[in-house]
Each structure stands twice: as C-alpha cells, then as structure tokens.
Design a protein around this motif. Structure first.
Motif, mmCIF file in Angstrom:
data_model
loop_
_atom_site.group_PDB
_atom_site.id
_atom_site.type_symbol
_atom_site.label_atom_id
_atom_site.label_comp_id
_atom_site.label_asym_id
_atom_site.label_seq_id
_atom_site.Cartn_x
_atom_site.Cartn_y
_atom_site.Cartn_z
ATOM 1 N N ALA A 1 -5.329 10.866 5.394
ATOM 2 C CA ALA A 1 -6.171 9.995 4.563
ATOM 3 C C ALA A 1 -5.495 8.654 4.300
ATOM 4 O O ALA A 1 -6.129 7.596 4.373
ATOM 5 C CB ALA A 1 -6.502 10.697 3.243
ATOM 6 N N SER A 2 -4.207 8.682 3.991
ATOM 7 C CA SER A 2 -3.505 7.438 3.645
ATOM 8 C C SER A 2 -3.401 6.496 4.836
ATOM 9 O O SER A 2 -3.642 5.291 4.711
ATOM 10 C CB SER A 2 -2.104 7.765 3.105
ATOM 11 N N GLU B 1 0.811 -1.209 0.000
ATOM 12 C CA GLU B 1 0.000 0.000 0.000
ATOM 13 C C GLU B 1 0.853 1.271 0.000
ATOM 14 O O GLU B 1 0.505 2.247 -0.665
ATOM 15 C CB GLU B 1 -0.928 0.006 1.223
ATOM 16 N N ASN C 1 -5.293 6.399 7.501
ATOM 17 C CA ASN C 1 -6.617 5.906 7.890
ATOM 18 C C ASN C 1 -7.080 4.786 6.959
ATOM 19 O O ASN C 1 -7.672 3.788 7.410
ATOM 20 C CB ASN C 1 -7.626 7.049 7.883
ATOM 21 N N ALA C 2 -6.812 4.945 5.658
ATOM 22 C CA ALA C 2 -7.184 3.892 4.712
ATOM 23 C C ALA C 2 -6.395 2.623 4.974
ATOM 24 O O ALA C 2 -6.931 1.505 4.904
ATOM 25 C CB ALA C 2 -6.956 4.377 3.279
ATOM 26 N N LEU C 3 -5.095 2.788 5.290
ATOM 27 C CA LEU C 3 -4.261 1.625 5.601
ATOM 28 C C LEU C 3 -4.749 0.935 6.862
ATOM 29 O O LEU C 3 -4.803 -0.307 6.929
ATOM 30 C CB LEU C 3 -2.809 2.067 5.758
ATOM 31 N N LYS C 4 -5.129 1.704 7.858
ATOM 32 C CA LYS C 4 -5.617 1.120 9.116
ATOM 33 C C LYS C 4 -6.898 0.331 8.885
ATOM 34 O O LYS C 4 -7.086 -0.759 9.453
ATOM 35 C CB LYS C 4 -5.846 2.228 10.140
ATOM 36 N N SER C 5 -7.782 0.851 8.033
ATOM 37 C CA SER C 5 -9.031 0.139 7.745
ATOM 38 C C SER C 5 -8.756 -1.200 7.060
ATOM 39 O O SER C 5 -9.375 -2.218 7.382
ATOM 40 C CB SER C 5 -9.931 1.009 6.863
ATOM 41 N N LYS C 6 -7.804 -1.226 6.136
ATOM 42 C CA LYS C 6 -7.471 -2.474 5.442
ATOM 43 C C LYS C 6 -6.816 -3.478 6.385
ATOM 44 O O LYS C 6 -7.065 -4.678 6.298
ATOM 45 C CB LYS C 6 -6.557 -2.178 4.259
#
Length: 221
Positions: A82-83, A46, A85-90
C-alpha cells in the motif's frame, strides 16, 4: 581539500558513481535537476525515518526508473504494497511526464551499519528521544566497527544536552583518510529536531580502499 568538501563529491568518477544518471541539454538540464531534487524531497517526506541509504534516478526515452535503497524495506513497501503504491502515484502526479512510465524499485541494504545515512538517521532518532549524545555516538561506532568498518567518525553540534551555549563533540575510531581518493568513504549529514533546537549530525565511515583493478571489473576492462 579533503576536509573542505563533501567526501562523496570529491570521489565522483573515481570510486563513487552519480545517483542521477541521464543526459539533457539547454534549459531541459536545469528543469530535470530541479525535478530530481523534488523527487528526493517527496520520498524522504513520505517515508520519514525509513532508513533510506540512497535514491538513484535513471531517465530513459520512455521511462523513469527510481531505486530506493533502504534498511527497512517493510516500512517502504507497507502492508500488501500500500505504501509503495501510494508513493508511486504521488511521484507520477508530480513528474507529470506524458508518454513515460515510472518504475519504482525498493532494494534492501545488506549492511545498514556501514551506510552513513542510515547510521546518521539512527543517531538522530535517539537524540530526538533525549538519549545522551555520547552514548549514542559510542554505540553507533561500535556497531559499524563490528560490521567491518575500517574507521568511523561522528560529529554532533548544537545545544547538546540542553546546554545554554552550543558546542561541538566528536568521536572517532580507526582511520578515515579524507584526502585519499581510492578510500571508500561514505558520508552523511542529518539534523535532529529537539526542544532545545536543531542538533547537526555528521557521519564518516571508511570501508576500505577500492583498488584500480576492482574499479575496472574482474577482467580489467
């Protein structure tokens, strides 16, 4: 022995510490090892070339803590977070741990020129842009020595400069004691994907000796 194994694994529990810190028994141990590997692969996939030096994973009864040490924290965090947070969600969707919180911390590396993974990644990026390997290795060694490295060794192998036959070139400056356990040697392996094939890159950085008193702490405990 020092020439045949990973310098970091050779020094575990002596001058190096584990990057995964948790305890498990039975089949759960194997499952967590595989999950740690998937976590690291996802982060590298990612974030891409974000100058990641190290990824630490700690597991607690109700929490999983992941620390990303990087030379480019702005790339990892992204605009307004943003990056990250998106990584944490995945990561939360991949681990799928019920009742456990996932904590993700981004830590900036103070001296990226003394981190072997960061130096190897920089070399790979330049090789993929078709920069001469001799120039790349020479510049990387110069920057590391200026940052305070006691010795640096870099090896590039593959179809260098588009040659018909693969070959191996290396440069070094200073000393890199591979057999001395107290020597603080950082090591990394990376690959450059070029039009002529893959070029392997290995980097050793010797940052000085870690004396027993320093390992035990300031009070000698």
């Amino acid at each position: 022995m020092g020439r045949k194994i990973n310098p970091i694994g050779f020094r575990l529990a002596v001058t190096k510490d584990w990057e995964s810190k948790w305890f498990a028994e039975g089949t759960q141990y194997g499952d967590l090892v595989v999950e740690d590997d998937h976590i690291r692969r996802l982060i590298h996939k990612e974030l891409g070339r974000a100058g990641i030096a190290k990824i630490e994973i700690q597991r607690f009864p109700k929490q999983i803590a992941i620390r990303i040490y990087t030379a480019r924290p702005g790339v990892v965090i992204g605009r307004r977070g943003a990056s990250v947070n998106a990584l944490k969600s995945k990561l939360e969707a991949m681990t799928n741990v019920t009742g456990k919180n996932l904590r993700l911390d981004v830590i900036e590396v103070d001296q990226p020129d003394l981190s072997a993974p960061v130096v190897a990644e920089s070399i790979v990026e330049q090789l993929e842009r078709r920069v001469s390997q001799k120039r790349v290795m020479r510049q990387a060694i110069t920057r590391s020595v200026r940052a305070g490295a006691k010795g640096v060794k870099i090896v590039c192998s593959g179809r260098l400069a588009g040659s018909e036959m693969a070959r191996r070139e290396w440069m070094h400056e200073g000393r890199v004691p591979l057999h001395t356990l107290r020597a603080d040697v950082d090591f990394a392996v990376d690959e450059a994907l070029t039009t002529f094939g893959r070029i392997g890159v290995k980097v050793w950085i010797y940052r000085g000796d870690v004396m027993p008193a320093a390992r035990r702490g300031p009070e000698g405990v």
